[in-house]
Design a protein around this motif. Sequence first.
Motif, short mmCIF file in Angstrom:
data_model
loop_
_atom_site.label_atom_id
_atom_site.label_comp_id
_atom_site.label_asym_id
_atom_site.label_seq_id
_atom_site.Cartn_x
_atom_site.Cartn_y
_atom_site.Cartn_z
N ILE A 236 0.86 -1.18 0.00
CA ILE A 236 0.00 0.00 0.00
C ILE A 236 0.90 1.23 0.00
N LYS A 237 0.93 1.91 -1.14
CA LYS A 237 1.79 3.08 -1.29
C LYS A 237 1.04 4.31 -0.79
N ASN B 185 6.64 1.28 -9.20
CA ASN B 185 5.45 1.27 -8.33
C ASN B 185 4.35 0.36 -8.85
N ARG B 186 4.67 -0.49 -9.78
CA ARG B 186 3.68 -1.39 -10.36
C ARG B 186 3.15 -2.34 -9.28
N ALA C 198 0.79 0.39 -12.15
CA ALA C 198 1.04 1.33 -11.05
C ALA C 198 -0.24 2.11 -10.78
N PRO C 199 -0.43 2.54 -9.52
CA PRO C 199 -1.66 3.25 -9.18
C PRO C 199 -1.63 4.71 -9.60
N GLU C 200 -2.75 5.20 -10.06
CA GLU C 200 -2.88 6.64 -10.21
C GLU C 200 -2.96 7.25 -8.81
N LEU C 201 -2.70 8.54 -8.73
CA LEU C 201 -2.60 9.19 -7.43
C LEU C 201 -3.91 9.06 -6.65
N GLY C 202 -3.83 8.36 -5.51
CA GLY C 202 -4.98 8.20 -4.65
C GLY C 202 -6.04 7.24 -5.14
#
Length: 394
Positions: free
Chosen positions: A40-41, A69-70, A367-371
């Motif tokens: 969890i980033k 961050n993938r 990778a996740p988009e911001l939030g």
Amino acid sequence: MDSRANAAGPLRGVRVIDLTAMVMGPYCTQIMADMGADVIKVETPAGDNTRYISVGPAPGMSGVFQNVNRGKRGVVLDLRTEDGAAALRALIETADVFIHSMRSKAVVKLGFGYDDVAAINPGIVYTNCYGYGRRGPEADRPAYDDTIQAECGLPAVQKQLTGEANYVGTIMADKVGGLTALYATMMALFHRERAGEGQEVEVSMFETMASFMLVEHANGAMFDPPLGPAIYPRTVAPNRRPYETSDGYVAVLIYNDKHWNAFVNAVRPPWAGELYATLERRARHIDTVYGLVAQTLKERTTAEWLALFGELQIPAAALNTPDDLFDNEHLNAVGLFETVQTRYGPVRFPGVPNWFSRTPGHVAGPAPELGADTAAVLDELGQAGGVEPVVGSG
């Protein structure tokens, strides 16, 4: 629900709270995600700076950011607010690993130093990623890959090799630091499995790279009294470089006596003789040897030399660019690259470089988009109604 719950990797079931940014820490946790961990980033509302440092299909989704961050879930928390801090404390209760790359004073001021986190979760493995270790005088000095390369001696070694002080063409300190943080964290987890106790771990780039550089370069300086300078002569010989052929270049290391004798018997260079007949003798004249081999290799094409070295089982290779790696026959045969579908189209990631017979890892996802996962993660904690952190758009 955690999309990694059914992952087959060896870290399945491990939850990592990742407060790292840039490359050192994210590279460490990216490998954990590929190996099955639920990473969890946690980002500030502004996001990790790496989102913006290279090309990408959308703002905040650079190639560098996506690669390190993938497979992580992205949460935005403003830790300067009580809601954001409360959400992070709730996440810590569920975690196996807490890892950050903030300065020591900053993380303590926010209320998430080791003592604070261990009070919430005594069994947690808490990993600090720093530029310099806290026990030294440079503890709070800022650091980046370039400055650490300089301080650990890399440009000085490059100057001996090429005549000019240069950084190496990759962010080596960040990546070696990330790998070191990974193995240090895994060792602490292994200890927890055996002894049932968590602990604090500290990994700094400077100490890591000093140790890394001195593996071979400590050499004569290790002894008391010193038997020579801290340098390994072979790696800084000016003629140590890819050899020019009649139509290009080839990389080859004709090193041990078996390889040397095979080369000499096949090629019969006029300069070969007793002076260079053994590894010990060649080591004393290593730059001269490299220069003589260089003269000889100009006489044939790259393809001819590669064919001969292949027959003789002498390690040799053509010169690739990073672009060439995506079409490399061997890398594709072993399945290094994995394509992941994202909202922007397919992304071909350089994937897991190791192999496990029972618990293989895989690229964990985009990778996740911001939030992007803030609401889902907080909902898992039963906190969605009581915590209102700032959620990034994207």
